[in-house]
Design an enzyme around this catalytic site. Structure first.
Site, mmCIF file in Angstrom:
data_model
loop_
_atom_site.group_PDB
_atom_site.id
_atom_site.type_symbol
_atom_site.label_atom_id
_atom_site.label_comp_id
_atom_site.label_asym_id
_atom_site.label_seq_id
_atom_site.Cartn_x
_atom_site.Cartn_y
_atom_site.Cartn_z
ATOM 1 N N ASP A 21 0.848 -1.188 0.000
ATOM 2 C CA ASP A 21 0.000 0.000 0.000
ATOM 3 C C ASP A 21 0.882 1.236 0.000
ATOM 4 O O ASP A 21 1.955 1.203 0.605
ATOM 5 C CB ASP A 21 -0.814 -0.010 1.306
ATOM 6 C CG ASP A 21 -2.277 0.326 1.109
ATOM 7 O OD1 ASP A 21 -2.788 0.127 0.000
ATOM 8 O OD2 ASP A 21 -2.900 0.792 2.080
ATOM 9 N N TYR A 81 2.221 4.853 1.338
ATOM 10 C CA TYR A 81 2.171 5.525 2.645
ATOM 11 C C TYR A 81 0.923 6.401 2.693
ATOM 12 O O TYR A 81 0.557 7.032 1.698
ATOM 13 C CB TYR A 81 3.414 6.389 2.843
ATOM 14 C CG TYR A 81 4.719 5.627 2.869
ATOM 15 C CD1 TYR A 81 4.946 4.598 3.783
ATOM 16 C CD2 TYR A 81 5.748 5.940 1.983
ATOM 17 C CE1 TYR A 81 6.150 3.909 3.818
ATOM 18 C CE2 TYR A 81 6.961 5.261 2.005
ATOM 19 C CZ TYR A 81 7.158 4.241 2.925
ATOM 20 O OH TYR A 81 8.346 3.568 2.953
ATOM 21 N N PHE A 100 7.903 1.938 -1.009
ATOM 22 C CA PHE A 100 8.884 2.176 0.056
ATOM 23 C C PHE A 100 9.562 3.548 -0.029
ATOM 24 O O PHE A 100 10.317 3.919 0.863
ATOM 25 C CB PHE A 100 9.967 1.082 0.085
ATOM 26 C CG PHE A 100 9.448 -0.274 0.424
ATOM 27 C CD1 PHE A 100 9.027 -0.570 1.714
ATOM 28 C CD2 PHE A 100 9.358 -1.270 -0.538
ATOM 29 C CE1 PHE A 100 8.533 -1.834 2.040
ATOM 30 C CE2 PHE A 100 8.863 -2.533 -0.230
ATOM 31 C CZ PHE A 100 8.456 -2.820 1.059
ATOM 32 N N HIS A 129 9.599 -9.181 5.790
ATOM 33 C CA HIS A 129 9.340 -7.783 5.421
ATOM 34 C C HIS A 129 10.272 -6.868 6.227
ATOM 35 O O HIS A 129 10.627 -7.179 7.362
ATOM 36 C CB HIS A 129 7.879 -7.456 5.726
ATOM 37 C CG HIS A 129 7.388 -6.207 5.084
ATOM 38 N ND1 HIS A 129 7.565 -4.960 5.649
ATOM 39 C CD2 HIS A 129 6.738 -6.017 3.920
ATOM 40 C CE1 HIS A 129 7.027 -4.046 4.848
ATOM 41 N NE2 HIS A 129 6.509 -4.656 3.791
#
Length: 221
Positions: free
Chosen positions: A65, A67, A78, A187
């Site tokens: 998703d 931010y 990221f 992750h």
């Protein structure tokens, strides 16, 4: 909302853009952007595609998703724009690069520099409502980005897919492992990283070793 894919991608995805679910998705996005604060900005929704031409992809990194706080999402998974504080997952990515490659921790969290070198930074869901994680999930983006992963697998060779965390690992079924390399790990989020599932994966040095074997230029992480 008129979201247009760059021309290098259009031949591979033009049929997908004509499917009913995609029209419904675009209608939902247009309506939500009109009444809510949504991220990234409209011009950055397809930034990952704009910055990485289809036939120049060396590495694919799959996020989940964007931010969802103000001034963070910039269309690359990221990544945050210059001058923005680094979110926790990005901090852990940079810490692993520091340990893996001995590179100094960078000031900027803007990963455009990776995209320009052939790293395709794809979120599974390309938009989100402010402060509401997952608010644009299950509206059609996942079907579209699954199609993106599959066309990369089908029409390219020797791409390195980095699947970080359980969500990304599920995308392995879309990738032809006989043509491509899949590297998986936990992750980089603190929850996973602090349990020992992220640090020490050495993915960044491994990618560059594979690229050298392919006689391609390595990534300046």
């Amino acid at each position: 909302m008129q979201l247009t894919l760059p021309k290098t991608w259009n031949p591979y995805l033009k049929d997908e853009l004509q499917k009913p679910y995609f029209f419904n998705l675009m209608q939902f996005i247009e309506e939500d952007y009109a009444v809510s604060n949504c991220f990234p900005s409209e011009e950055d929704v397809f930034k990952a595609f704009e910055m990485c031409a289809f036939n120049e992809i060396k590495v694919v990194i799959i996020g989940q998703d964007p931010y969802h706080n103000f001034n963070q999402a910039n269309g690359l998974c990221f990544s945050v724009s210059d001058g923005i504080a680094h979110p926790p997952s990005l901090i852990n990515i940079f810490k692993e690069i520091e340990a893996d490659l001995g590179k100094a921790y960078p000031k900027s969290g803007n990963l455009e520099r990776w995209a320009k070198q052939g790293v395709f930074l794809l979120n599974a869901t390309l938009t989100v409502r402010a402060h509401e994680a997952g608010s644009h999930q299950k509206k059609g983006w996942e079907q579209f980005t699954d199609a993106v992963i599959k066309v990369i697998s089908d029409h390219n060779e020797d791409v390195i897919f980095l699947l970080w965390g359980g969500f990304a690992k599920k995308k392995a079924k879309l990738i032809d492992a006989s043509k491509h390399t899949i590297l998986s790990s936990g992750h980089p989020s603190p929850l996973s990283a602090n349990r020992g599932y992220w640090f020490g994966n050495s993915h960044f040095s491994m990618v560059n070793a594979i690229l050298q074997d392919q006689e391609k230029s390595v990534i300046n992480w």
